[in-house]
Design a protein around this motif. Sequence first.
Motif, PDB file in Angstrom:
ATOM      1  N   ALA A   1       9.470  38.672  15.897  1.00 39.20           N
ATOM      2  CA  ALA A   1      10.889  38.812  16.111  1.00 39.20           C
ATOM      3  C   ALA A   1      11.042  39.840  17.338  1.00 39.20           C
ATOM      4  CB  ALA A   1      11.639  39.452  15.001  1.00 39.20           C
ATOM      5  N   ALA A   2       9.957  40.931  17.409  1.00 39.90           N
ATOM      6  CA  ALA A   2      10.161  41.869  18.353  1.00 39.90           C
ATOM      7  C   ALA A   2       9.870  41.198  19.759  1.00 39.90           C
ATOM      8  CB  ALA A   2       9.362  43.234  18.188  1.00 39.90           C
ATOM      9  N   ILE A   3       8.716  40.551  19.828  1.00 42.75           N
ATOM     10  CA  ILE A   3       8.471  39.655  21.186  1.00 42.75           C
ATOM     11  C   ILE A   3       9.440  38.835  21.539  1.00 42.75           C
ATOM     12  CG2 ILE A   3       6.845  38.006  22.099  1.00 42.75           C
ATOM     13  CD1 ILE A   3       5.362  40.579  21.689  1.00 42.75           C
ATOM     14  N   ARG A   4      10.181  38.122  20.456  1.00 42.02           N
ATOM     15  CA  ARG A   4      11.255  37.362  21.131  1.00 42.02           C
ATOM     16  C   ARG A   4      12.337  38.134  21.692  1.00 42.02           C
ATOM     17  NH1 ARG A   4      11.220  33.104  15.669  1.00 42.02           N
ATOM     18  NH2 ARG A   4       9.417  31.763  16.519  1.00 42.02           N
ATOM     19  N   ARG A   5      12.825  39.201  20.890  1.00 40.51           N
ATOM     20  CA  ARG A   5      13.893  40.005  21.528  1.00 40.51           C
ATOM     21  C   ARG A   5      13.631  40.693  22.748  1.00 40.51           C
ATOM     22  NH1 ARG A   5      14.146  41.531  16.008  1.00 40.51           N
ATOM     23  NH2 ARG A   5      13.451  43.590  16.270  1.00 40.51           N
ATOM     24  N   SER A   6      12.185  40.811  22.963  1.00 37.80           N
ATOM     25  CA  SER A   6      11.926  41.641  24.243  1.00 37.80           C
ATOM     26  C   SER A   6      12.523  40.973  25.473  1.00 37.80           C
ATOM     27  CB  SER A   6      10.605  41.685  24.512  1.00 37.80           C
ATOM     28  OG  SER A   6       9.823  40.461  24.586  1.00 37.80           O
ATOM     29  N   GLY A   7      12.604  39.537  25.372  1.00 34.06           N
ATOM     30  CA  GLY A   7      13.038  38.903  26.602  1.00 34.06           C
ATOM     31  C   GLY A   7      12.196  38.810  27.666  1.00 34.06           C
ATOM     32  N   VAL A   8      10.758  39.109  27.356  1.00 38.66           N
ATOM     33  CA  VAL A   8       9.640  39.010  28.498  1.00 38.66           C
ATOM     34  C   VAL A   8       8.533  37.850  27.769  1.00 38.66           C
ATOM     35  CG1 VAL A   8       8.034  40.306  29.767  1.00 38.66           C
ATOM     36  CG2 VAL A   8      10.213  41.361  28.998  1.00 38.66           C
ATOM     37  N   ASP A   9       7.885  37.317  28.882  1.00 38.88           N
ATOM     38  CA  ASP A   9       6.947  36.498  28.294  1.00 38.88           C
ATOM     39  C   ASP A   9       5.655  37.248  28.080  1.00 38.88           C
ATOM     40  OD1 ASP A   9       5.328  34.357  27.778  1.00 38.88           O
ATOM     41  OD2 ASP A   9       5.068  33.851  30.005  1.00 38.88           O
ATOM     42  N   LEU A  10       5.322  37.704  26.863  1.00 38.60           N
ATOM     43  CA  LEU A  10       4.147  38.529  26.411  1.00 38.60           C
ATOM     44  C   LEU A  10       3.181  38.024  25.459  1.00 38.60           C
ATOM     45  CD1 LEU A  10       6.333  41.726  25.302  1.00 38.60           C
ATOM     46  CD2 LEU A  10       5.114  41.310  27.466  1.00 38.60           C
TER      47      LEU A  10
ATOM     48  N   VAL B   1      12.192  49.875  27.014  1.00 35.89           N
ATOM     49  CA  VAL B   1      11.596  49.945  28.320  1.00 35.89           C
ATOM     50  C   VAL B   1      11.817  48.691  29.067  1.00 35.89           C
ATOM     51  CG1 VAL B   1       9.767  51.097  27.580  1.00 35.89           C
ATOM     52  CG2 VAL B   1       9.248  49.023  27.268  1.00 35.89           C
ATOM     53  N   LYS B   2      12.357  47.465  28.064  1.00 39.68           N
ATOM     54  CA  LYS B   2      12.569  46.189  28.789  1.00 39.68           C
ATOM     55  C   LYS B   2      13.759  46.446  29.775  1.00 39.68           C
ATOM     56  CE  LYS B   2      15.602  44.384  25.246  1.00 39.68           C
ATOM     57  NZ  LYS B   2      15.950  43.403  24.136  1.00 39.68           N
ATOM     58  N   LYS B   3      14.660  47.103  29.528  1.00 35.67           N
ATOM     59  CA  LYS B   3      15.784  47.444  30.442  1.00 35.67           C
ATOM     60  C   LYS B   3      15.225  48.088  31.607  1.00 35.67           C
ATOM     61  CE  LYS B   3      18.488  48.508  26.172  1.00 35.67           C
ATOM     62  NZ  LYS B   3      19.440  49.473  25.630  1.00 35.67           N
ATOM     63  N   PHE B   4      14.055  48.445  31.929  1.00 35.51           N
ATOM     64  CA  PHE B   4      13.622  49.063  33.023  1.00 35.51           C
ATOM     65  C   PHE B   4      12.524  48.286  33.980  1.00 35.51           C
ATOM     66  CE2 PHE B   4      15.079  52.535  30.574  1.00 35.51           C
ATOM     67  CZ  PHE B   4      15.655  53.472  31.538  1.00 35.51           C
ATOM     68  N   VAL B   5      12.450  46.887  33.539  1.00 32.69           N
ATOM     69  CA  VAL B   5      11.510  45.994  34.135  1.00 32.69           C
ATOM     70  C   VAL B   5      12.224  45.651  35.374  1.00 32.69           C
ATOM     71  CG1 VAL B   5      10.334  43.755  33.753  1.00 32.69           C
ATOM     72  CG2 VAL B   5      10.504  45.530  31.912  1.00 32.69           C
ATOM     73  N   ASN B   6      11.448  45.805  36.481  1.00 30.89           N
ATOM     74  CA  ASN B   6      11.799  44.919  37.627  1.00 30.89           C
ATOM     75  C   ASN B   6      10.520  44.467  38.358  1.00 30.89           C
ATOM     76  OD1 ASN B   6      10.695  47.150  39.141  1.00 30.89           O
ATOM     77  ND2 ASN B   6      12.371  48.653  38.965  1.00 30.89           N
ATOM     78  N   PRO B   7      10.778  43.803  39.458  1.00 33.19           N
ATOM     79  CA  PRO B   7       9.419  43.374  40.348  1.00 33.19           C
ATOM     80  C   PRO B   7       8.331  44.351  40.488  1.00 33.19           C
ATOM     81  CG  PRO B   7      11.568  42.450  41.281  1.00 33.19           C
ATOM     82  CD  PRO B   7      11.949  43.435  40.303  1.00 33.19           C
ATOM     83  N   ASN B   8       8.692  45.720  40.550  1.00 30.81           N
ATOM     84  CA  ASN B   8       7.933  46.671  40.869  1.00 30.81           C
ATOM     85  C   ASN B   8       7.193  47.513  39.818  1.00 30.81           C
ATOM     86  OD1 ASN B   8       7.778  46.164  43.904  1.00 30.81           O
ATOM     87  ND2 ASN B   8      10.001  47.485  43.771  1.00 30.81           N
ATOM     88  N   ASN B   9       7.917  47.123  38.323  1.00 33.02           N
ATOM     89  CA  ASN B   9       7.659  47.821  37.308  1.00 33.02           C
ATOM     90  C   ASN B   9       7.483  46.951  35.989  1.00 33.02           C
ATOM     91  OD1 ASN B   9       7.916  51.009  37.889  1.00 33.02           O
ATOM     92  ND2 ASN B   9       9.680  49.842  38.656  1.00 33.02           N
ATOM     93  N   SER B  10       5.950  46.789  35.882  1.00 37.94           N
ATOM     94  CA  SER B  10       6.122  45.682  34.620  1.00 37.94           C
ATOM     95  C   SER B  10       6.399  46.086  33.402  1.00 37.94           C
ATOM     96  CB  SER B  10       4.432  44.988  34.996  1.00 37.94           C
ATOM     97  OG  SER B  10       3.533  45.974  34.563  1.00 37.94           O
ATOM     98  N   PHE B  11       6.582  45.285  32.590  1.00 40.92           N
ATOM     99  CA  PHE B  11       6.719  45.694  31.328  1.00 40.92           C
ATOM    100  C   PHE B  11       5.412  46.270  30.614  1.00 40.92           C
ATOM    101  CE2 PHE B  11       6.923  44.730  26.519  1.00 40.92           C
ATOM    102  CZ  PHE B  11       8.290  44.989  26.227  1.00 40.92           C
ATOM    103  N   ASP B  12       4.255  45.850  30.861  1.00 42.40           N
ATOM    104  CA  ASP B  12       2.965  46.288  30.203  1.00 42.40           C
ATOM    105  C   ASP B  12       2.810  47.683  30.525  1.00 42.40           C
ATOM    106  OD1 ASP B  12       2.548  43.959  28.957  1.00 42.40           O
ATOM    107  OD2 ASP B  12       0.818  43.210  30.399  1.00 42.40           O
ATOM    108  N   GLU B  13       2.861  47.819  31.842  1.00 44.79           N
ATOM    109  CA  GLU B  13       2.859  49.578  32.463  1.00 44.79           C
ATOM    110  C   GLU B  13       3.726  50.332  31.744  1.00 44.79           C
ATOM    111  OE1 GLU B  13       3.090  48.821  36.538  1.00 44.79           O
ATOM    112  OE2 GLU B  13       0.688  48.918  36.830  1.00 44.79           O
ATOM    113  N   LEU B  14       5.329  49.709  31.764  1.00 46.41           N
ATOM    114  CA  LEU B  14       6.178  50.701  31.019  1.00 46.41           C
ATOM    115  C   LEU B  14       6.180  50.768  29.615  1.00 46.41           C
ATOM    116  CD1 LEU B  14       9.397  49.307  33.034  1.00 46.41           C
ATOM    117  CD2 LEU B  14       8.184  51.572  33.390  1.00 46.41           C
TER     118      LEU B  14
END
Length: 358
Positions: A108-117, A195-208
């Motif tokens: 459920a956490a993966i789905r809610r993240s909105g990121v392909d993880l 952290v998903k709210k701070f993801v952008n082209p220069n900041n990946s979800f994994d790093e954040l």
Amino acid sequence: MSSSTKSKSRKAASQPNQFEGLTASSVAARMPAWVQCTELAVPIAETRDQVRNLENATPEELRVITKQRLRQEIDFIGNERFSSAREGKRIFAEELGLAERQTALGIAAIRRSGVDLPIHLGRLCEAPLLKPEQERLLFERMNYLLQQAAIHRSVLNPDRPSRHRLELIELYVALADWHRDRIVEANLRLVFSIVKKFVNPNNSFDELLSDGIVALIRGVEKFDFDRGFRFSTYATQVVRRNAYRTVVLRQQERQKVMGGLQDMDIDIGEEERESAISEKRWHELRSRLSVMLGDLDRREKFIIRARFSLGSHRRVHTLQSLADRLGVSKERVRQLERRAMDKLRAMAGTTDLAELEG
């Protein structure tokens, strides 16, 4: 000194130190009864494996280990109740009653993240949320264990190393880490959501996410459980502030390097000036700039880095401040800067930057 006292002293001196020669398997027998509760059987067993290196350590090795431990501070949040001799028994008499991990929570956490993880990241979020009383007890236990470890550390003596004290310190610290990890894993879904709210082209979800988890761990170690509010309130601010600072610092670093490249007459195009540069291109530009700086002499390299706030320099330095640092005139610094810029422009003109275009 009376003859009877001397006799007792000689007898005590002839007997071996009761703390020496303890095997790792005997640590549990020597540690306080309050820590030997059923729910800690597994972490205690794992800890005994960690301290096996102390079992056969020579006196010289024990002295070295003691010095190493004395160099390592043990930080904890103190509490006036910890001074009670019965506090350990009281804290560990209560059971945590932690619920089993649930795979569905991670999915459920993966789905809610909105990121392909990758699905394995969901395992980080399988621990159920803590009840208020569980959370408080975990923080109490963790800090009490660290306080006990700090007490034993305070009386360590490299000249007379105590195997028993070292083993107890390792045990208490390891058990404190176990309690800390239970708090961390129960709050990882909070990190995902922030952290998903701070993801952008220069900041990946994994790093954040990685930075956010580190911030969460530090937050656990600094949280005062006795102030009467939930850890999630404090953790939200810590993780959000850390993510914001990470994004801002990376953006500032990009702007500094991009500005330096433009001053060297490297045409990076309008798209790159809009800060939509890809991670691959960004790292390539930094790599090229680093190589070019490496061809400057020591003073030129220092001046360019200081003037453009590159590397370890966190601010732009004035010509006068650099003149004072180098012991030369302001005009001489200006000449060295101009000479360095001419060299960099020449190198930029001969460097193949084709793969950085488009």
